[in-house]
Design an enzyme around this catalytic site. Structure first.
Site, short mmCIF file in Angstrom:
data_model
loop_
_atom_site.label_atom_id
_atom_site.label_comp_id
_atom_site.label_asym_id
_atom_site.label_seq_id
_atom_site.Cartn_x
_atom_site.Cartn_y
_atom_site.Cartn_z
N SER A 147 -82.06 56.35 -3.50
CA SER A 147 -83.26 56.45 -2.67
C SER A 147 -84.35 57.16 -3.46
CB SER A 147 -82.94 57.27 -1.42
OG SER A 147 -84.13 57.65 -0.78
N TYR A 162 -79.36 64.93 1.76
CA TYR A 162 -79.48 63.52 1.37
C TYR A 162 -80.14 63.39 -0.01
CZ TYR A 162 -80.60 58.53 1.83
OH TYR A 162 -80.70 57.16 1.64
#
Ligand code: NAP
Length: 237
Positions: A147, A162
Site C-alpha cells: 500500500s 497497517y
C-alpha cells in the site's frame, strides 16, 4: 489417493475468497492459469471457488490461514505432492485494523494481529512456496499486495500498524528479489489503489476488478524485480 501431478501453469492466491484476491483469482484463471484460491475459512473459500468453477474457470480451493504456521506448512505439503511447480504466487491476504487511529491510541493487540497477518503471513507463505517455484525451469513471479501507506516517502499521521506492516512487506520484496534473482524468480510490490472492498470501504473509487488488474499485469510481466508499483508506474519506497 495420490493425485496426478499438474503440468498446467499454476498460480496461488492468498485471501482469495473475497475482495481483490477473488478478482485476482478470476483474472488469472481467465488468462489460462490453474488457480489455487486459498483462504482461512473452508466454507467461504469453497463457496468463492464454486462461483468461478461454475463460470468454467479452472480454480480450486485449499485452506490456508497465513497467520498460522501449521496451516501454511500443511498447504505447502499438499501442493508440493500434487503440483510439478508453481508459476505465480500472490500474497494478497491482509487486514487493516487501525485505519485512521492515531499511533498514540493504537493498542498492542491490534499491532500484533496486523503484523502476524500482513508480515509474518507473507514471510511464511513466501518461504513455504519458493521451493515449488524453484522447480520451475522458467522461474516464477511473486507479487506482494502492499500500500502507498507503507511508503516511507508518503508517511504521515495515523494507521501505524497497517503502515508498518506494508513497509515491512516492501522490505521483504527487496530481500527476496535479491536472493531469487539467480532462480529467475521476480518479486515485486504493488499498491492496487483505493479499492471498494471490505477493507477499502464503499467510498473507494477503484473497483475490485480494476484493483486486481494491475496486480495480475504485474504478475504476468517479468520486466521488473525488487520494485514497488502503483497505477502502472514505479512508486517510491
Ligand atoms: P478484503 O476485502 O478485506 O479481503 C481481505 C482478504 O484477506 C479476505 O479474503 C480475508 O479472508 C483474507 N485474510 C485476512 N486474514 C487472513 C488470514 N489470516 N489468512 C488468510 N486470509 C486472510 O481486503 P482487500 O481490499 O481485498 O485487500 C487485499 C489486499 O490488498 C490486502 O493485502 C490489502 O492490504 C491490500 N490493499 C487494499 C487496498 C484497498 O483499498 N482495498 C489498498 C491498498 C492495499 P476472510 O474472508 O477469511 O476474512
Amino acid at each position: 489417493m495420490t493425485h496426478p501431478k499438474k503440468h498446467k501453469a499454476t498460480a496461488l492466491v492468498t485471501g482469495g475468497n473475497r475482495g481483490i484476491g477473488f478478482e485476482i483469482c478470476r483474472q488469472l484463471s481467465a488468462a489460462g492459469y490453474h488457480v489455487i484460491l486459498t483462504g482461512r475459512d473452508q466454507y467461504r473459500g469453497e463457496a468463492a471457488a464454486k462461483i468461478l468453477t461454475e463460470q468454467g474457470l479452472d480454480v480450486r480451493f485449499i485452506q490456508l490461514n497465513v497467520a498460522d504456521p501449521d496451516s501454511v506448512k500443511q498447504a505447502a505439503q499438499v501442493l508440493t505432492e500434487e503440483l510439478l511447480s508453481l508459476d505465480i504466487l500472490i500474497n494478497n491476504a491482509g487486514v487493516a485494523l487501525d485505519k485512521f487511529v492515531p499511533a498514540l491510541e493504537v493498542d498492542f493487540a491490534t499491532l500484533k494481529q496486523t503484523i502476524e497477518t500482513n508480515v509474518y503471513g507473507v514471510f511464511l507463505v513466501t518461504q513455504a512456496f519458493i521451493p515449488l517455484m524453484q522447480k520451475n525451469a522458467k522461474g516464477g513471479s511473486i507479487v506482494m499486495l502492499s500500500s502507498m501507506l507503507g511508503s516511507l516517502q508518503n508517511m504521515g499521521k495515523s494507521t501505524l500498524a497497517y503502515r508498518l506492516s506494508k513497509t515491512a512487506v516492501n522490505s521483504m520484496t527487496k530481500v527476496f528479489a535479491a536472493e531469487l534473482a539467480e532462480d529467475n524468480i521476480v518479486v515485486n510490490s504493488v499498491c492496487p489503489g483505493w479499492v471498494r472492498t471490505e477493507l477499502g470501504g464503499s467510498d473507494a473509487p477503484v473497483s475490485p476488478e480494476e484493483g486486481a488488474r494491475c496486480v495480475v499485469e504485474l504478475a504476468l510481466q517479468r520486466e521488473h524485480t525488487g520494485t514497488f508499483h502503483r497505477e502502472g508506474e514505479i512508486f517510491p519506497w
